[in-house]
Motif scaffolding. Structure first.
Motif, short mmCIF file in Angstrom:
data_model
loop_
_atom_site.label_atom_id
_atom_site.label_comp_id
_atom_site.label_asym_id
_atom_site.label_seq_id
_atom_site.Cartn_x
_atom_site.Cartn_y
_atom_site.Cartn_z
N TRP A 172 0.83 -1.20 0.00
CA TRP A 172 0.00 0.00 0.00
C TRP A 172 0.86 1.25 0.00
CZ3 TRP A 172 -4.57 -0.45 -1.66
CH2 TRP A 172 -5.43 -1.51 -1.28
N MET A 173 1.93 1.25 0.81
CA MET A 173 2.72 2.47 0.98
C MET A 173 3.56 2.80 -0.24
SD MET A 173 3.86 2.44 4.98
CE MET A 173 4.49 4.10 4.82
N ILE A 174 3.95 1.80 -1.02
CA ILE A 174 4.77 2.08 -2.20
C ILE A 174 3.98 2.86 -3.24
CG2 ILE A 174 4.27 0.02 -3.58
CD1 ILE A 174 7.75 1.62 -2.98
N SER A 175 2.65 2.79 -3.17
CA SER A 175 1.82 3.53 -4.13
C SER A 175 1.88 5.03 -3.87
CB SER A 175 0.36 3.05 -4.08
OG SER A 175 -0.19 3.24 -2.79
N PHE A 176 2.52 5.43 -2.76
CA PHE A 176 2.70 6.84 -2.44
C PHE A 176 3.75 7.48 -3.33
CE2 PHE A 176 4.20 10.40 0.24
CZ PHE A 176 3.00 10.98 0.60
N SER A 177 4.54 6.67 -4.02
CA SER A 177 5.67 7.16 -4.82
C SER A 177 5.31 8.25 -5.83
CB SER A 177 6.35 5.99 -5.53
OG SER A 177 7.48 6.42 -6.23
N PRO A 178 4.19 8.14 -6.59
CA PRO A 178 3.87 9.20 -7.54
C PRO A 178 3.68 10.57 -6.89
CG PRO A 178 2.61 7.22 -8.04
CD PRO A 178 3.27 6.99 -6.72
N VAL A 179 3.28 10.59 -5.62
CA VAL A 179 3.15 11.87 -4.92
C VAL A 179 4.51 12.54 -4.81
CG1 VAL A 179 2.52 12.99 -2.74
CG2 VAL A 179 1.11 11.14 -3.64
N PHE A 180 5.53 11.75 -4.48
CA PHE A 180 6.89 12.29 -4.41
C PHE A 180 7.37 12.73 -5.79
CE2 PHE A 180 7.63 9.97 -0.27
CZ PHE A 180 7.89 11.13 0.46
N THR A 181 6.97 11.98 -6.84
CA THR A 181 7.36 12.37 -8.20
C THR A 181 6.86 13.76 -8.54
OG1 THR A 181 7.32 10.05 -8.93
CG2 THR A 181 7.25 11.73 -10.64
N VAL A 182 5.59 14.01 -8.24
CA VAL A 182 5.00 15.32 -8.51
C VAL A 182 5.61 16.38 -7.59
CG1 VAL A 182 2.85 16.66 -8.41
CG2 VAL A 182 2.85 14.36 -9.39
N PHE A 183 5.83 16.02 -6.32
CA PHE A 183 6.41 16.97 -5.37
C PHE A 183 7.81 17.41 -5.82
CE2 PHE A 183 8.84 17.94 -1.47
CZ PHE A 183 8.05 18.97 -0.97
N LEU A 184 8.61 16.47 -6.29
CA LEU A 184 9.95 16.81 -6.78
C LEU A 184 9.87 17.71 -8.01
CD1 LEU A 184 11.73 13.34 -6.42
CD2 LEU A 184 12.16 15.38 -5.06
#
Length: 304
Positions: A99-111
């Motif tokens: 479940w937590m690895i799906s958070f990755s796109p949020v970091f992509t956009v944040f970066l």
């Protein structure tokens, strides 16, 4: 170069294998330490990829310009990433990791917002807040002994791995390496194997290998061939066509693959709170990528 349909297929397979990898890693951590798991996995992956390269007669010559980029991608996207996740699985469930690895796109956009100065839209703000709320739900989910706050090093490491993966996805698209994705994957896997061998020697991890069951060896072979080999290879092929943000959207499928495998293979108990948290993360990621508003605009056009 593959078409978008083929690239989407490659991305889907990669994400599925990576989703199941949490379960396979968790299954062997009772017998092996994380570093031994990784060195065996990278070794199997490198041998498999080398055999494929030889059979398909791919040119393997490296230019001096490509070496720094390969080292960065290998260390960040394979070596560091897998060590972080394997260590995290010592203290958290495989389904929670999925479940937590799906958070990755949020970091992509944040970066992209921080370094590329992209605008902070209402959709992205809603999505980031929602995704963070989902992470909080998962990390405070119920254990088998009642409700407890489970913010431990495992969850923090999983968050770190999502940030690391976001950086890797961007670098994979940006760093110029004029080589087929299969060749790139082989060199990254071989580099990771060489980096982990000294850790294996120091910990004498090979002493536990004779005690592995046939099922546990099956998990290791799956991790080496399908996860370290085919998944990274296919992910590279997908990135030849898809943008980083488009590829990251396939991360939505990873928690589902992990959840199914965790229930079937590890018999993990799934709590409503953790499922709710995972769904909220995915909804948040959809908002972050602006896909909700795109869908609304499409529906409005059809009505007109």
């Amino acid at each position: 170069m593959p078409s978008k349909i083929a690239a989407s297929f490659y991305a889907t397979l990669s994400i599925t294998f990576w989703g199941i990898s949490f379960v396979s890693t968790k299954a062997v951590l009772d017998k092996l330490d994380p570093y031994t798991v990784l060195v065996i996995r990278f070794g199997i992956g490198a041998i498999f990829l080398l055999c494929v390269l030889l059979v398909m007669r791919y040119p393997m010559k490296l230019s001096l310009r490509s070496i720094p980029s390969l080292i960065v991608l290998g260390i960040l996207g394979v070596f560091v990433h897998q060590i972080i996740q394997a260590t995290a699985l010592l203290t958290i469930d495989a389904s929670h990791a999925g479940w937590m690895i799906s958070f990755s796109p949020v970091f992509t956009v944040f970066l992209s917002m921080v370094f590329l100065h992209e605008k902070v839209t209402l959709s992205r703000a809603i999505g980031i807040v929602s995704a963070i709320a989902g992470v909080i739900l998962i990390t405070t989910s119920r254990s088998g002994q009642g409700l407890e706050f489970a913010i431990n090093i495992g969850y923090l490491l999983m968050l770190l791995s999502t940030l690391n993966w976001a950086v890797y996805g961007i670098l994979l698209k940006r760093l110029p390496i004029p080589l087929p994705s299969l060749v790139i994957t082989f060199y990254m896997s071989a580099l990771s194997f060489l980096l982990t061998v000294p850790i294996l020697v120091k910990s004498r991890g090979w002493q536990s290998l004779p005690f592995l069951s046939a099922t546990e060896w099956g998990h290791l072979i799956f991790l080496g061939v399908f996860v370290s080999g085919i998944a990274y290879w296919y992910w590279g092929k997908a990135h030849e066509v898809l943008e980083a943000s488009q590829a990251s959207a396939f991360m939505y499928l990873e928690p589902l693959a992990t959840l199914i495998a965790a229930v079937l293979l590890l018999h993990e108990k799934i709590f409503f709170q953790s499922i709710a948290g995972g769904v909220i993360i995915i909804v948040g990621v959809v908002f972050v990528n602006g896909q909700v508003w795109n869908l609304i605009r499409l529906l409005k056009k059809r009505r007109i």
